[in-house]
Scaffold this motif. Structure first.
Motif, PDB file in Angstrom:
ATOM      1  N   PHE A 137     -16.999  -3.596 -34.413  1.00 61.12           N
ATOM      2  CA  PHE A 137     -18.388  -3.552 -34.876  1.00 61.12           C
ATOM      3  C   PHE A 137     -18.517  -2.662 -36.115  1.00 61.12           C
ATOM      4  CE2 PHE A 137     -19.133  -5.023 -30.530  1.00 61.12           C
ATOM      5  CZ  PHE A 137     -20.124  -5.984 -30.724  1.00 61.12           C
ATOM      6  N   GLU A 138     -17.775  -1.568 -36.153  1.00 59.92           N
ATOM      7  CA  GLU A 138     -17.904  -0.666 -37.303  1.00 59.92           C
ATOM      8  C   GLU A 138     -17.296  -1.250 -38.569  1.00 59.92           C
ATOM      9  OE1 GLU A 138     -15.503   3.036 -37.483  1.00 59.92           O
ATOM     10  OE2 GLU A 138     -14.769   2.450 -35.508  1.00 59.92           O
ATOM     11  N   ASP A 139     -16.417  -2.239 -38.426  1.00 58.53           N
ATOM     12  CA  ASP A 139     -15.843  -2.885 -39.611  1.00 58.53           C
ATOM     13  C   ASP A 139     -16.867  -3.743 -40.344  1.00 58.53           C
ATOM     14  OD1 ASP A 139     -13.416  -1.794 -38.803  1.00 58.53           O
ATOM     15  OD2 ASP A 139     -12.770  -3.628 -37.776  1.00 58.53           O
ATOM     16  N   LEU A 140     -17.960  -4.071 -39.662  1.00 61.10           N
ATOM     17  CA  LEU A 140     -18.950  -4.991 -40.224  1.00 61.10           C
ATOM     18  C   LEU A 140     -20.047  -4.287 -41.005  1.00 61.10           C
ATOM     19  CD1 LEU A 140     -19.299  -7.348 -37.128  1.00 61.10           C
ATOM     20  CD2 LEU A 140     -17.752  -7.575 -39.073  1.00 61.10           C
ATOM     21  N   SER A 141     -20.028  -2.966 -41.015  1.00 60.52           N
ATOM     22  CA  SER A 141     -21.057  -2.248 -41.767  1.00 60.52           C
ATOM     23  C   SER A 141     -20.672  -2.182 -43.243  1.00 60.52           C
ATOM     24  CB  SER A 141     -21.246  -0.832 -41.203  1.00 60.52           C
ATOM     25  OG  SER A 141     -20.060  -0.080 -41.356  1.00 60.52           O
ATOM     26  N   SER A 142     -21.652  -1.987 -44.098  1.00 61.43           N
ATOM     27  CA  SER A 142     -21.389  -1.960 -45.534  1.00 61.43           C
ATOM     28  C   SER A 142     -20.658  -0.670 -45.916  1.00 61.43           C
ATOM     29  CB  SER A 142     -22.701  -2.072 -46.316  1.00 61.43           C
ATOM     30  OG  SER A 142     -23.573  -1.008 -46.005  1.00 61.43           O
ATOM     31  N   PHE A 143     -19.923  -0.735 -47.012  1.00 58.60           N
ATOM     32  CA  PHE A 143     -19.198   0.438 -47.495  1.00 58.60           C
ATOM     33  C   PHE A 143     -20.179   1.432 -48.103  1.00 58.60           C
ATOM     34  CE2 PHE A 143     -17.240   2.561 -51.216  1.00 58.60           C
ATOM     35  CZ  PHE A 143     -16.395   3.409 -50.519  1.00 58.60           C
ATOM     36  N   GLU A 144     -20.241   2.615 -47.525  1.00 61.67           N
ATOM     37  CA  GLU A 144     -21.107   3.685 -48.021  1.00 61.67           C
ATOM     38  C   GLU A 144     -20.257   4.927 -48.239  1.00 61.67           C
ATOM     39  OE1 GLU A 144     -24.089   2.818 -48.823  1.00 61.67           O
ATOM     40  OE2 GLU A 144     -23.920   0.867 -47.829  1.00 61.67           O
ATOM     41  N   ILE A 145     -20.390   5.534 -49.396  1.00 60.65           N
ATOM     42  CA  ILE A 145     -19.542   6.657 -49.785  1.00 60.65           C
ATOM     43  C   ILE A 145     -19.615   7.806 -48.777  1.00 60.65           C
ATOM     44  CG2 ILE A 145     -19.201   8.446 -51.541  1.00 60.65           C
ATOM     45  CD1 ILE A 145     -20.239   6.390 -53.596  1.00 60.65           C
ATOM     46  N   GLU A 146     -20.817   8.090 -48.277  1.00 60.60           N
ATOM     47  CA  GLU A 146     -21.022   9.265 -47.432  1.00 60.60           C
ATOM     48  C   GLU A 146     -20.366   9.152 -46.056  1.00 60.60           C
ATOM     49  OE1 GLU A 146     -24.387   8.746 -50.327  1.00 60.60           O
ATOM     50  OE2 GLU A 146     -23.329   7.456 -48.891  1.00 60.60           O
ATOM     51  N   LYS A 147     -19.889   7.982 -45.690  1.00 56.97           N
ATOM     52  CA  LYS A 147     -19.305   7.794 -44.360  1.00 56.97           C
ATOM     53  C   LYS A 147     -17.893   8.363 -44.228  1.00 56.97           C
ATOM     54  CE  LYS A 147     -21.859   3.678 -42.904  1.00 56.97           C
ATOM     55  NZ  LYS A 147     -21.760   2.275 -42.455  1.00 56.97           N
ATOM     56  N   TYR A 148     -17.317   8.774 -45.355  1.00 55.20           N
ATOM     57  CA  TYR A 148     -15.925   9.221 -45.342  1.00 55.20           C
ATOM     58  C   TYR A 148     -15.720  10.451 -46.213  1.00 55.20           C
ATOM     59  CZ  TYR A 148     -15.474   4.313 -43.922  1.00 55.20           C
ATOM     60  OH  TYR A 148     -15.635   3.104 -43.301  1.00 55.20           O
ATOM     61  N   SER A 149     -14.619  11.143 -45.960  1.00 56.65           N
ATOM     62  CA  SER A 149     -14.069  12.092 -46.928  1.00 56.65           C
ATOM     63  C   SER A 149     -12.836  11.411 -47.516  1.00 56.65           C
ATOM     64  CB  SER A 149     -13.696  13.420 -46.257  1.00 56.65           C
ATOM     65  OG  SER A 149     -12.714  13.218 -45.250  1.00 56.65           O
ATOM     66  N   TYR A 150     -12.469  11.780 -48.742  1.00 53.94           N
ATOM     67  CA  TYR A 150     -11.466  10.992 -49.463  1.00 53.94           C
ATOM     68  C   TYR A 150     -10.313  11.853 -49.971  1.00 53.94           C
ATOM     69  CZ  TYR A 150     -15.301   7.658 -49.502  1.00 53.94           C
ATOM     70  OH  TYR A 150     -16.323   6.825 -49.121  1.00 53.94           O
ATOM     71  N   LYS A 151      -9.195  11.170 -50.162  1.00 51.99           N
ATOM     72  CA  LYS A 151      -8.021  11.824 -50.729  1.00 51.99           C
ATOM     73  C   LYS A 151      -7.198  10.783 -51.493  1.00 51.99           C
ATOM     74  CE  LYS A 151      -5.879  14.624 -48.031  1.00 51.99           C
ATOM     75  NZ  LYS A 151      -5.006  15.111 -46.914  1.00 51.99           N
ATOM     76  N   TYR A 152      -6.958  11.055 -52.776  1.00 54.84           N
ATOM     77  CA  TYR A 152      -6.080  10.196 -53.569  1.00 54.84           C
ATOM     78  C   TYR A 152      -4.638  10.463 -53.154  1.00 54.84           C
ATOM     79  CZ  TYR A 152      -3.074   9.015 -57.537  1.00 54.84           C
ATOM     80  OH  TYR A 152      -2.053   8.553 -58.310  1.00 54.84           O
ATOM     81  N   LEU A 153      -3.881   9.385 -52.888  1.00 55.95           N
ATOM     82  CA  LEU A 153      -2.502   9.541 -52.447  1.00 55.95           C
ATOM     83  C   LEU A 153      -1.487   9.271 -53.553  1.00 55.95           C
ATOM     84  CD1 LEU A 153      -2.696   7.869 -48.906  1.00 55.95           C
ATOM     85  CD2 LEU A 153      -2.943  10.285 -49.508  1.00 55.95           C
ATOM     86  N   ARG A 154      -1.659   8.136 -54.261  1.00 56.86           N
ATOM     87  CA  ARG A 154      -0.665   7.773 -55.277  1.00 56.86           C
ATOM     88  C   ARG A 154      -1.118   6.528 -56.022  1.00 56.86           C
ATOM     89  NH1 ARG A 154       0.978   6.439 -50.209  1.00 56.86           N
ATOM     90  NH2 ARG A 154       1.384   4.219 -49.784  1.00 56.86           N
ATOM     91  N   ASP A 155      -0.410   6.222 -57.093  1.00 55.72           N
ATOM     92  CA  ASP A 155      -0.528   4.941 -57.786  1.00 55.72           C
ATOM     93  C   ASP A 155       0.595   4.039 -57.278  1.00 55.72           C
ATOM     94  OD1 ASP A 155      -2.604   5.969 -59.171  1.00 55.72           O
ATOM     95  OD2 ASP A 155      -1.601   6.023 -61.116  1.00 55.72           O
ATOM     96  N   GLU A 156       0.351   2.740 -57.317  1.00 52.14           N
ATOM     97  CA  GLU A 156       1.344   1.809 -56.781  1.00 52.14           C
ATOM     98  C   GLU A 156       1.114   0.437 -57.391  1.00 52.14           C
ATOM     99  OE1 GLU A 156       2.586   2.760 -52.462  1.00 52.14           O
ATOM    100  OE2 GLU A 156       1.768   0.735 -52.335  1.00 52.14           O
ATOM    101  N   GLN A 157       2.017  -0.479 -57.125  1.00 49.53           N
ATOM    102  CA  GLN A 157       1.823  -1.889 -57.456  1.00 49.53           C
ATOM    103  C   GLN A 157       1.755  -2.679 -56.163  1.00 49.53           C
ATOM    104  OE1 GLN A 157       4.483  -3.908 -60.112  1.00 49.53           O
ATOM    105  NE2 GLN A 157       3.317  -3.312 -61.912  1.00 49.53           N
ATOM    106  N   LEU A 158       0.796  -3.586 -56.096  1.00 47.69           N
ATOM    107  CA  LEU A 158       0.656  -4.452 -54.930  1.00 47.69           C
ATOM    108  C   LEU A 158       0.488  -5.882 -55.417  1.00 47.69           C
ATOM    109  CD1 LEU A 158       0.370  -4.681 -51.816  1.00 47.69           C
ATOM    110  CD2 LEU A 158      -2.104  -4.464 -52.139  1.00 47.69           C
ATOM    111  N   GLU A 159       1.453  -6.704 -55.105  1.00 52.20           N
ATOM    112  CA  GLU A 159       1.434  -8.109 -55.513  1.00 52.20           C
ATOM    113  C   GLU A 159       1.167  -8.246 -57.016  1.00 52.20           C
ATOM    114  OE1 GLU A 159      -1.371 -10.073 -52.992  1.00 52.20           O
ATOM    115  OE2 GLU A 159      -0.143  -9.839 -51.197  1.00 52.20           O
ATOM    116  N   GLY A 160       1.857  -7.413 -57.787  1.00 51.31           N
ATOM    117  CA  GLY A 160       1.766  -7.501 -59.239  1.00 51.31           C
ATOM    118  C   GLY A 160       0.571  -6.821 -59.856  1.00 51.31           C
ATOM    119  N   GLN A 161      -0.268  -6.194 -59.047  1.00 52.57           N
ATOM    120  CA  GLN A 161      -1.451  -5.511 -59.566  1.00 52.57           C
ATOM    121  C   GLN A 161      -1.296  -3.997 -59.450  1.00 52.57           C
ATOM    122  OE1 GLN A 161      -5.401  -7.356 -58.765  1.00 52.57           O
ATOM    123  NE2 GLN A 161      -4.339  -8.590 -57.246  1.00 52.57           N
TER     124      GLN A 161
END
Length: 263
Positions: A137-161
């Motif tokens: 059920f929680e996967d169906l809610s809209s993405f809202e910035i305040e719902k999380y704390s964040y951490k940048y991990l790394r840069d990467e390539q995924l399927e050529g992007q």
């Protein structure tokens, strides 16, 4: 130039050279990426779609559920969404209403035609499966910035992007996840893959986004989202067949009364 002015200029110049350059922390960069992702998806208004879920068990046997979705963007808060099931017969008429919020718990209700009543989904139960699928059920809610704390991990390539890889930790104590790892493309800031980790910090599910299409020359939508349960080998494909924006939906189309008369 008088000597005192020369000395003043020298001191100022040295102070500028010596001034520390504060590096961006991984938390600040993670938040910056999340904010840019959200900023690029503002202003779409409302939408309707015809979709289906394909549920597969560990043996590959599948069940198909067809439904219609209505969504409404809400300024300074989460979005509203109404899902109406049309097929198969045993779920026809079932309707799900979700009010996402940015700083308070989401509100969700389900109308069950067999019981002819509306059932509220408690916040502590939102980690449960939605209509037997691998989406919670929680996967169906809209993405809202305040719902999380964040951490940048790394840069990467995924399927050529080229992508950013960031960690998002849910703020809500009732979340079924301890963290999410997201792969966000650097050009359009679209999620390409998300890993969900359970309350024991073990990999639970992996969501991949495919068949992106551009709407209104601005908004990207993945017409296929595939959620795989890494622990049970079950999976669910969420496929959008027709998506239309600016259909004239208003708040009146999203309330508990609309659940009972949803057709």
């Amino acid at each position: 130039m008088p000597l005192y002015k020369q000395l003043s200029s020298l001191v100022i110049g040295l102070s500028l050279v010596a001034s520390p350059v504060f590096a961006q922390t991984v938390e600040e960069k993670g938040l910056e990426i999340a904010k840019e992702r959200k900023a690029r998806d503002l202003g779409w208004g409302d939408s309707t779609s015809q979709s289906e879920m394909i549920l597969r068990n560990a043996q590959g046997q599948q069940t198909v559920r067809k439904m219609r979705l209505k969504s409404l963007e809400v300024a300074n808060d989460g979005d509203k969404a109404l899902t109406i099931f049309d097929q198969p017969r045993d779920v026809k008429g079932t309707a799900f209403l979700s009010f996402s919020h940015s700083t308070t718990p989401d509100e969700q209700w389900m109308y069950l035609p067999a019981l002819k009543r509306v059932k509220r989904i408690a916040s502590r139960n939102k980690s449960g499966p939605f209509m037997g699928s691998e989406f919670a059920f929680e996967d169906l809610s809209s993405f809202e910035i305040e719902k999380y704390s964040y951490k940048y991990l790394r840069d990467e390539q995924l399927e050529g992007q080229e992508v950013f890889v960031i960690e998002s930790d849910p703020v809500d104590k009732y979340s079924g996840y301890t963290k999410q790892i997201s792969w966000i493309d650097k050009v359009h800031y679209r999620p390409l893959k998300i890993e969900f980790y359970d309350r024991k910090s073990s990999l639970l599910k992996t969501l991949t986004f495919n068949d992106y299409k551009l709407y209104l020359d601005k908004y990207w939508r993945a017409n296929k989202m595939s959620m795989v349960n890494n622990q049970t080998n079950k999976s669910t494909d969420f496929i959008t067949h027709k998506l239309t924006f600016n259909t004239g939906l208003t708040d009146k189309d999203f309330n508990k009364a609309t659940l009972k008369r949803a057709k």
